[in-house]
Design a protein around this motif. Structure first.
Motif, PDB file in Angstrom:
ATOM      1  N   ARG A 195       0.829  -1.204   0.000  1.00 34.16           N
ATOM      2  CA  ARG A 195       0.000   0.000   0.000  1.00 34.16           C
ATOM      3  C   ARG A 195       0.865   1.256   0.000  1.00 34.16           C
ATOM      4  O   ARG A 195       0.627   2.193  -0.779  1.00 34.16           O
ATOM      5  CB  ARG A 195      -0.921  -0.003   1.220  1.00 34.16           C
ATOM      6  CG  ARG A 195      -1.920   1.159   1.271  1.00 34.16           C
ATOM      7  CD  ARG A 195      -2.753   1.086   2.545  1.00 34.16           C
ATOM      8  NE  ARG A 195      -3.755   2.136   2.584  1.00 34.16           N
ATOM      9  CZ  ARG A 195      -4.993   2.012   2.135  1.00 34.16           C
ATOM     10  NH1 ARG A 195      -5.384   0.865   1.596  1.00 34.16           N
ATOM     11  NH2 ARG A 195      -5.843   3.013   2.209  1.00 34.16           N
ATOM     12  N   LYS A 196       1.875   1.282   0.854  1.00 35.77           N
ATOM     13  CA  LYS A 196       2.738   2.461   0.966  1.00 35.77           C
ATOM     14  C   LYS A 196       3.397   2.804  -0.366  1.00 35.77           C
ATOM     15  O   LYS A 196       3.351   3.964  -0.817  1.00 35.77           O
ATOM     16  CB  LYS A 196       3.814   2.219   2.028  1.00 35.77           C
ATOM     17  CG  LYS A 196       4.879   3.316   2.088  1.00 35.77           C
ATOM     18  CD  LYS A 196       5.950   2.997   3.117  1.00 35.77           C
ATOM     19  CE  LYS A 196       7.065   4.040   3.085  1.00 35.77           C
ATOM     20  NZ  LYS A 196       8.115   3.744   4.103  1.00 35.77           N
ATOM     21  N   TYR A 197       3.995   1.805  -1.004  1.00 32.92           N
ATOM     22  CA  TYR A 197       4.775   2.089  -2.208  1.00 32.92           C
ATOM     23  C   TYR A 197       3.903   2.269  -3.442  1.00 32.92           C
ATOM     24  O   TYR A 197       4.258   3.039  -4.341  1.00 32.92           O
ATOM     25  CB  TYR A 197       5.839   1.008  -2.410  1.00 32.92           C
ATOM     26  CG  TYR A 197       6.930   1.116  -1.365  1.00 32.92           C
ATOM     27  CD1 TYR A 197       8.001   1.985  -1.542  1.00 32.92           C
ATOM     28  CD2 TYR A 197       6.855   0.403  -0.166  1.00 32.92           C
ATOM     29  CE1 TYR A 197       8.986   2.130  -0.572  1.00 32.92           C
ATOM     30  CE2 TYR A 197       7.839   0.530   0.808  1.00 32.92           C
ATOM     31  CZ  TYR A 197       8.896   1.397   0.602  1.00 32.92           C
ATOM     32  OH  TYR A 197       9.863   1.550   1.571  1.00 32.92           O
ATOM     33  N   GLN A 209       1.044   3.773  -3.296  1.00 33.12           N
ATOM     34  CA  GLN A 209       0.513   5.130  -3.147  1.00 33.12           C
ATOM     35  C   GLN A 209       1.489   6.205  -3.590  1.00 33.12           C
ATOM     36  O   GLN A 209       1.089   7.343  -3.840  1.00 33.12           O
ATOM     37  CB  GLN A 209       0.094   5.364  -1.685  1.00 33.12           C
ATOM     38  CG  GLN A 209      -1.195   4.661  -1.321  1.00 33.12           C
ATOM     39  CD  GLN A 209      -1.643   4.993   0.093  1.00 33.12           C
ATOM     40  OE1 GLN A 209      -0.829   5.175   0.997  1.00 33.12           O
ATOM     41  NE2 GLN A 209      -2.934   5.073   0.292  1.00 33.12           N
ATOM     42  N   ARG A 210       2.759   5.866  -3.723  1.00 33.23           N
ATOM     43  CA  ARG A 210       3.720   6.834  -4.255  1.00 33.23           C
ATOM     44  C   ARG A 210       3.478   7.110  -5.740  1.00 33.23           C
ATOM     45  O   ARG A 210       3.991   8.097  -6.275  1.00 33.23           O
ATOM     46  CB  ARG A 210       5.150   6.337  -4.044  1.00 33.23           C
ATOM     47  CG  ARG A 210       5.610   6.421  -2.603  1.00 33.23           C
ATOM     48  CD  ARG A 210       7.076   6.109  -2.469  1.00 33.23           C
ATOM     49  NE  ARG A 210       7.494   6.218  -1.075  1.00 33.23           N
ATOM     50  CZ  ARG A 210       8.706   5.928  -0.631  1.00 33.23           C
ATOM     51  NH1 ARG A 210       9.632   5.504  -1.492  1.00 33.23           N
ATOM     52  NH2 ARG A 210       9.010   6.047   0.647  1.00 33.23           N
ATOM     53  N   ASP A 231       0.790   8.918  -0.290  1.00 30.57           N
ATOM     54  CA  ASP A 231       1.476   8.559   0.962  1.00 30.57           C
ATOM     55  C   ASP A 231       2.292   9.727   1.521  1.00 30.57           C
ATOM     56  O   ASP A 231       3.095   9.543   2.421  1.00 30.57           O
ATOM     57  CB  ASP A 231       2.368   7.336   0.749  1.00 30.57           C
ATOM     58  CG  ASP A 231       3.720   7.677   0.155  1.00 30.57           C
ATOM     59  OD1 ASP A 231       3.763   8.497  -0.785  1.00 30.57           O
ATOM     60  OD2 ASP A 231       4.733   7.138   0.640  1.00 30.57           O
ATOM     61  N   LYS A 232       2.070  10.928   0.952  1.00 28.60           N
ATOM     62  CA  LYS A 232       2.721  12.175   1.403  1.00 28.60           C
ATOM     63  C   LYS A 232       4.182  12.292   0.968  1.00 28.60           C
ATOM     64  O   LYS A 232       4.908  13.181   1.441  1.00 28.60           O
ATOM     65  CB  LYS A 232       2.644  12.345   2.936  1.00 28.60           C
ATOM     66  CG  LYS A 232       1.247  12.248   3.506  1.00 28.60           C
ATOM     67  CD  LYS A 232       0.302  13.269   2.909  1.00 28.60           C
ATOM     68  CE  LYS A 232      -1.089  13.197   3.540  1.00 28.60           C
ATOM     69  NZ  LYS A 232      -2.057  14.105   2.889  1.00 28.60           N
ATOM     70  N   SER A 233       4.640  11.416   0.086  1.00 28.44           N
ATOM     71  CA  SER A 233       5.986  11.579  -0.465  1.00 28.44           C
ATOM     72  C   SER A 233       5.998  12.769  -1.420  1.00 28.44           C
ATOM     73  O   SER A 233       4.975  13.114  -2.020  1.00 28.44           O
ATOM     74  CB  SER A 233       6.417  10.316  -1.212  1.00 28.44           C
ATOM     75  OG  SER A 233       6.577   9.232  -0.321  1.00 28.44           O
TER      76      SER A 233
END
Length: 246
Positions: A122-124, A126-127, A159-161
């Motif tokens: 999910r984290k990556y 979302q980038r 993810d706010k990156s």
């Protein structure tokens, strides 16, 4: 003579404007897709079968079906290279892969996508996702040699990156900025130093239009999530913690 030069330049500019709606490696294609973003990925199994599976493993199926957003889509090769082995075009360099690192740590290799924690997927993933739908024409110009004049624009992914997204304007017949237009996305690893160490990827096609967003597909020039080392470390830590718990 001056009038002829002006008319020729104007014709080139008009031609460029007509063509910048949608590109696939310089070729024009049908941009609209009668379905949601996930359905678009599923309709292209050669390029995106693995990415579509990751969407579901990451718990983002509802987002891909219902929310309005922009997706910079990596293809399945990004995942294969990250988990397996990527060799340089000259064949002289083998880059560290996830399973190579897990082997060094005496941890079980990843044999299927579900072996990786859904939180990590999910984290990556979302980038690669950005709120609202932006076409190529909605992004400002970027010139990597003159960023003070044409800086692109900073955006935060889901993810706010931090990323810089912009459009490169090519040269045509010796006239700067009158040629093709190339959408680029650059990962900014350190938000406190927003001009340093960008990881830039160019698109292979732009402005694909499912019902709930815009898809820009990426060339195979980076790693899934834009940071292979970070991804590998998180997966290794997760698998090590699982082994310890067992």
């Amino acid at each position: 003579m001056k009038n002829l030069i002006f008319i020729f330049s104007l014709l080139l500019a008009l031609t460029a404007c007509e063509q910048d709606e949608y590109y696939i490696d310089g070729g024009k294609a049908v941009a609209e897709f009668d379905g949601d973003v996930l359905q678009y990925l599923e309709s292209k199994p050669v390029q995106f079968d693995t990415i579509a599976q990751i969407v579901k493993l990451a718990g983002l199926e509802s987002t891909f079906r219902n929310e309005n957003f922009t997706f910079f889509a990596p293809n399945d090769t990004w995942i294969r290279d990250l988990i397996g082995t990527r060799i340089s075009p000259l064949g002289d360099t083998i880059y560290l892969s996830l399973n190579g690192r897990l082997k060094d740590l005496n941890l079980e290799p990843v044999r299927k996508l579900s072996d990786i924690d859904s939180v990590i997927w999910r984290k990556y993933l979302q980038r690669h996702m950005f709120r609202e739908a932006y076409k190529l024409k909605d992004y400002p110009q970027i010139d990597f040699n003159q960023k003070n004049m044409f800086p692109g624009q900073l955006f935060h992914s889901f993810d706010k990156s931090l990323f810089n997204i912009g459009v490169e304007y090519g040269e045509a017949n010796g006239i700067k900025y009158l040629g093709y237009r190339q959408l680029t996305i650059s990962y900014v690893p350190d938000a406190s130093r927003p001009d340093d160490n960008w990881r830039t990827v160019r698109t292979s096609s732009t402005d694909i239009q499912p019902r709930n967003g815009i898809v820009h597909t990426l060339r195979n020039e980076e790693w899934f999530g834009f940071d292979a080392n970070e991804f590998i470390q998180e997966v290794a830590l997760s698998r090590n913690n699982t082994n310890s718990a067992n």
